[in-house]
Design an enzyme around this catalytic site. Structure first.
Site, PDB file in Angstrom:
ATOM      1  N   ASP A   1      -7.045  14.092   7.210  1.00 46.71           N
ATOM      2  CA  ASP A   1      -7.688  13.958   8.519  1.00 46.71           C
ATOM      3  C   ASP A   1      -8.085  15.336   9.049  1.00 46.71           C
ATOM      4  OD1 ASP A   1      -7.083  11.276   8.351  1.00 46.71           O
ATOM      5  OD2 ASP A   1      -5.618  11.272   9.987  1.00 46.71           O
TER       6      ASP A   1
ATOM      7  N   GLY B   1      -4.741   8.537   6.734  1.00 45.47           N
ATOM      8  CA  GLY B   1      -5.104   7.372   5.904  1.00 45.47           C
ATOM      9  C   GLY B   1      -4.133   6.259   6.246  1.00 45.47           C
TER      10      GLY B   1
ATOM     11  N   GLY C   1      -2.966   3.683   4.668  1.00 45.41           N
ATOM     12  CA  GLY C   1      -1.917   3.392   3.683  1.00 45.41           C
ATOM     13  C   GLY C   1      -0.835   4.455   3.696  1.00 45.41           C
TER      14      GLY C   1
ATOM     15  N   ASP D   1      -2.030  11.648  21.569  1.00 44.58           N
ATOM     16  CA  ASP D   1      -2.877  11.343  20.407  1.00 44.58           C
ATOM     17  C   ASP D   1      -2.430   9.986  19.845  1.00 44.58           C
ATOM     18  OD1 ASP D   1      -4.254  11.184  18.039  1.00 44.58           O
ATOM     19  OD2 ASP D   1      -3.601  13.127  17.264  1.00 44.58           O
TER      20      ASP D   1
ATOM     21  N   ASP E   1      -0.457   2.325  12.575  1.00 45.60           N
ATOM     22  CA  ASP E   1       0.155   2.460  11.241  1.00 45.60           C
ATOM     23  C   ASP E   1       1.662   2.663  11.364  1.00 45.60           C
ATOM     24  OD1 ASP E   1      -2.423   2.364  10.196  1.00 45.60           O
ATOM     25  OD2 ASP E   1      -2.651   4.538  10.319  1.00 45.60           O
TER      26      ASP E   1
HETATM   27  O1  RIB Z   1      -5.095   4.623  11.409  1.00 46.33           O
HETATM   28  C1  RIB Z   1      -5.307   6.011  11.513  1.00 46.33           C
HETATM   29  C2  RIB Z   1      -5.959   6.504  10.259  1.00 46.33           C
HETATM   30  O2  RIB Z   1      -7.236   5.917  10.144  1.00 46.33           O
HETATM   31  C3  RIB Z   1      -6.214   7.996  10.216  1.00 46.33           C
HETATM   32  O3  RIB Z   1      -5.120   8.715   9.705  1.00 46.33           O
HETATM   33  C4  RIB Z   1      -7.478   8.107   9.381  1.00 46.33           C
HETATM   34  O4  RIB Z   1      -7.283   8.692   8.142  1.00 46.33           O
HETATM   35  C5  RIB Z   1      -7.981   6.670   9.235  1.00 46.33           C
HETATM   36  O5  RIB Z   1      -7.669   6.156   8.008  1.00 46.33           O
END
Ligand code: RIB
Length: 318
Positions: free
Chosen positions: A12, A38, A40, A253, A259
Site C-alpha cells: 500500500d 491487501g 488477504g 485511518d 479486514d
Molecule cells: O481492505 C484494505 C485493503 O484494500 C488495503 O490494504 C489495500 O491493499 C486494498 O486491498
C-alpha cells in the site's frame, strides 16, 4: 483449530490528504508512506495476531515489494505459501482523509495470477478447520478453494469485498458471509432484484437485509462502522438478528478495519466462540485498528483486543 486464508497481498502507498480528491481535483498530501496491505494479507495477519494458527496462500511478484510483504507476514506469525510469479507484486494507492476515511485503487499485479489451486494448496485447505476468502483475487480461484474446503468439511467464511455479482455455486458453499453496508445493499439488490434503501443502512434496515441474505447462506454479518454489526445465523431463524454495538473510537485511518474484523472473527470462531461473541471480539479489534495508521501495521494483538472487550464488562458492572 487452524485457519487458512486464500487471497491478495498488496504493497500500500498511503497518502494522507486533507480530503479525498473529487474527479479532476488535485490535493497535496501531508505525508506519504508505504505499508503492507491487501485484503488477504491483512486478514491473515489479523487472524494470527488475534491468536490463530494461520497459513496464507497468495501470489507475490519476484520483486522487492514481494520480499517486504513476505517478511512482514512471517514476522506476524503467518505461515506463508506464496507463489512468486512473473508479474509485479500487487499495489494499492490509498488516500486517507483527516476524518480517517479512505479511497483505494488497487493494481492487482501478481494477485491476478492466483489461479488454479495446486495439489499442495488443496491439501492445506482440506487440513484446515476454517477457510477465509475475499474477492481481490480471481473469482474462479475463490470458488475452487471454497469447493475444496466444503468437500473436506472446512468451514468457509467469505468476506465479499470488493463486491461483485456472486455465483450461486459459491453462495451454496459459504458458511459465514461478512459484508459491510455497501456490499450488503449491492448483494441484496443482486439476490432479490428489489430496490434497496440508499447507500448506507440504519440498524433496522441492516436487519431486514440480513434476513434477505440469510436466505442464501447459513450465517450473515453486516458491519456498520460506528453503528456496530448485525449478526444473523440459522439458529436465530428469521430474527431478531443480534446487534453488536461498536466500541468507541476516534478514527485516524480506517484502511484495513474490515479486514481486521474478518481475521479476528475467524480467530475467535477457531477457538470455539459463538458467532455473536466472535463478532464482539472482532468489533474490538476493528476499533483498535482504526486508531492507528496503515492497514497491516494497525492490526492489534490478542491481549489488546481482550483488554478492550474486558473493559466493556467492567464498565457495564461499574
Ligand atoms: O481492505 C484494505 C485493503 O484494500 C488495503 O490494504 C489495500 O491493499 C486494498 O486491498
Amino acid at each position: 483449530m487452524s485457519v487458512v486464508v486464500v487471497g491478495s497481498a498488496n504493497r500500500d502507498f498511503v497518502y494522507r490528504v486533507p480530503r479525498i480528491p473529487s474527479p479532476g481535483e488535485t490535493v497535496l498530501a501531508t505525508d506519504a508512506a508505504p505499508h503492507a496491505g491487501g485484503k488477504g494479507a491483512n486478514q491473515a495477519i489479523a487472524a494470527a495476531r488475534a491468536g490463530a494458527s494461520v497459513e496464507f496462500i497468495t501470489a507475490l511478484g519476484s520483486d522487492a515489494d514481494g520480499d517486504v510483504l513476505a517478511h512482514e507476514l512471517s514476522q506476524a506469525g503467518v505461515l506463508l505459501h506464496a507463489r512468486r510469479v512473473d508479474a509485479p507484486t500487487g499495489t494499492a494507492f490509498v488516500t486517507v482523509a483527516q476524518s480517517g476515511e479512505n479511497a483505494i485503487v488497487v493494481n492487482s499485479g501478481a494477485n491476478a495470477h492466483l489461479v488454479e489451486v495446486t495439489a499442495v494448496e488443496r491439501d492445506i485447505i482440506a487440513a484446515s478447520d476454517f477457510l477465509l476468502v475475499q474477492l481481490e483475487t480471481p473469482l474462479e480461484t475463490v470458488v475452487e478453494a471454497a469447493t475444496v474446503a466444503r468437500a473436506a468439511e472446512t468451514v468457509v467464511v467469505l468476506n465479499a469485498a470488493p463486491i461483485c455479482s456472486l455465483p450461486e455455486r459459491l453462495l451454496a458453499i459459504v458458511d459465514v458471509l461478512i459484508v459491510n453496508e455497501h456490499e450488503a445493499i449491492a448483494l441484496a439488490r443482486d439476490l432479490s432484484g428489489h430496490r434497496m434503501p440508499g447507500e448506507t443502512l440504519s440498524v433496522d434496515a441492516a436487519h431486514d437485509i440480513a434476513i434477505t441474505l440469510r436466505e442464501a447462506v447459513p450465517a450473515v454479518i453486516i458491519t456498520l462502522g460506528a453503528n456496530g454489526s448485525i449478526v444473523l445465523n440459522r439458529d436465530m431463524g428469521d430474527g431478531p438478528a443480534a446487534h453488536v454495538p461498536a466500541f468507541r473510537a476516534t478514527p485516524v485511518d480506517t484502511t484495513g478495519a474490515g479486514d481486521t474484523f474478518c481475521g479476528a472473527l475467524v480467530a475467535a470462531l477457531a477457538r470455539g466462540e459463538d458467532l455473536v461473541d466472535a463478532a464482539q471480539f472482532a468489533s474490538a479489534a476493528g476499533a483498535l485498528s482504526v486508531q492507528r495508521p496503515g492497514a497491516a501495521a494497525s492490526i492489534p494483538v490478542r491481549a489488546e483486543i481482550d483488554a478492550l472487550v474486558g473493559s466493556l464488562g467492567r464498565s457495564r458492572r461499574g
